[in-house]
Write an enzyme that holds these catalytic residues in place. Structure first.
Site, PDB file in Angstrom:
ATOM      1  N   SER A  56       0.804  -1.226   0.000  1.00 35.19           N
ATOM      2  CA  SER A  56       0.000   0.000   0.000  1.00 35.19           C
ATOM      3  C   SER A  56       0.839   1.279   0.000  1.00 35.19           C
ATOM      4  CB  SER A  56      -0.951   0.014   1.197  1.00 35.19           C
ATOM      5  OG  SER A  56      -0.233   0.128   2.403  1.00 35.19           O
ATOM      6  N   HIS A  96       1.223   4.287   6.771  1.00 32.51           N
ATOM      7  CA  HIS A  96       0.643   5.149   5.735  1.00 32.51           C
ATOM      8  C   HIS A  96       1.094   6.591   5.923  1.00 32.51           C
ATOM      9  CE1 HIS A  96      -2.938   2.405   4.391  1.00 32.51           C
ATOM     10  NE2 HIS A  96      -1.769   1.981   3.958  1.00 32.51           N
ATOM     11  N   ASP A 122      -7.927   6.445   4.368  1.00 30.67           N
ATOM     12  CA  ASP A 122      -8.053   5.304   5.277  1.00 30.67           C
ATOM     13  C   ASP A 122      -9.309   5.291   6.138  1.00 30.67           C
ATOM     14  OD1 ASP A 122      -5.642   4.342   4.363  1.00 30.67           O
ATOM     15  OD2 ASP A 122      -4.473   5.135   6.031  1.00 30.67           O
TER      16      ASP A 122
END
Length: 179
Positions: A56, A96, A122
């Site tokens: 990701s 992230h 998210d």
């Protein structure tokens, strides 16, 4: 026949040698734990080293990259920073990038994250009703990395038999190795 040689060496040891090797193994394990706890204190992070488990964050980080984290209270979180955070109800932390920051009038800061390789933010990952992360959710911020070295951890988690075989062989090596 390699494992049988190890077992033969263990059988040939007298009790004193075996006791010494077990103590040596215990010292290695306790030293590793002390180093880990020391890193926790120095970095301010409950987990100063993490492995990227998904794609990701590509192209910034790839699956298997080893990240070094810090989590100092005095450092403000900024847009663009890469953070590792925990979500209530999930065991594994997520790596992230901070996408947006929302600061309230009382100075309380909340932020939104997104994986570089993901199409959306998210909010779908957060617990139900949660739209922003808070400082308490952060495990740490990425300060450095070593590419792909964490793939060993991923292999050990994906293939438990491999993990037990490696741990068994390492334990035998420490017990049999004479100085």
């Amino acid at each position: 026949m390699l494992s049988l040689d190890f077992l033969d060496d263990v059988r040939r040891m007298n009790k004193r040698q075996l006791y010494y090797q077990v103590l040596n193994f215990g010292m290695i394990v306790s030293s590793a734990l002390m180093i880990w706890k020391g890193l926790m204190v120095i970095t301010g992070s409950e987990s100063p080293i993490v492995v990227v488990l998904s794609g990701s964050m590509e192209p910034a980080f790839h699956r298997g990259d080893l990240l070094f984290l810090t989590n100092r209270v005095e450092d403000p979180i900024r847009v663009g920073e890469i953070v590792v955070f925990r979500i209530e109800g999930r065991e594994i932390p997520i790596v992230h990038r901070v996408l947006k920051i929302h600061e309230k009038q009382d100075g309380h800061i909340k932020f939104l994250t997104k994986g570089d390789n993901n199409a959306v933010d998210d909010r779908g990952l957060y617990k139900q009703g949660q739209h922003w992360l808070e400082k308490k959710d952060v495990v740490g911020r990425a300060r450095g990395f070593v590419p792909y070295i964490g793939i060993v951890t991923i292999l050990m988690n994906d293939y438990p038999k491999f993990k037990y075989a490696v741990l068994f062989l390492l334990g035998l090596f420490v017990l049999v190795h004479r100085e």
